[in-house]
Enzyme design. Structure first.
Site: not given
Ligand code: AMP
Length: 117
Positions: A31-32, A88, A96-97, A101-103
């Site tokens: 993650d950036i 999310n 947000e995106v 996706h899974m964090h």
């Protein structure tokens, strides 16, 4: 066709990212804006905008995301201490995106899951 996000460009190696895993189903990259010492995003290569768009045809990709999450947690040395996986969904979920996706977050005590405010 669902709309592309920058994640599709990362998957195709068109913009820079620290890719930690990639195969024909999924891609994982740093993650950036890391929120913990380990913060990795695990995404299906196929564009699925949100959890609301998941279908039975996606079950293999989504299951594979967990297998890769566990593998990456081991590689990052956080498996024993523990970590958190977050997906999310939509505005109230803080997404947000709009490419599912899974964090994978770990490397420190993350505290309570939700702030009760
Ligand atoms: P979410 O709020 O669940 O949609 O999370 C989106 C995540 O994508 C955030 O943690 C961002 O820091 C991360 N992000 C956005 N753009 C990039 C990028 N180009 N490379 C890596 N991570 C990104």
């Amino acid at each position: 066709m669902p709309e592309e996000t920058m994640f599709s460009k990362i998957i195709r190696h068109e913009i820079p990212a620290t890719i930690l895993f990639q195969d024909e189903r999924i891609t994982a990259f740093a993650d950036i804006n890391a929120q913990a010492p380990t913060h990795i995003l695990i995404v299906p290569n196929k564009i699925i905008p949100t959890v609301n768009d998941v279908t039975p045809a996606d079950e293999a990709d989504l299951g594979h995301m967990f297998v890769v999450a566990a593998k990456l947690a081991k590689e990052q040395g956080i498996a024993e201490q523990g970590y958190r996986l977050i997906v999310n969904c939509g505005p109230d979920g803080g997404q947000e995106v709009y490419h599912l996706h899974m964090h994978l977050l770990g490397g420190r005590r993350l505290g309570r899951m939700l702030k009760m405010n």
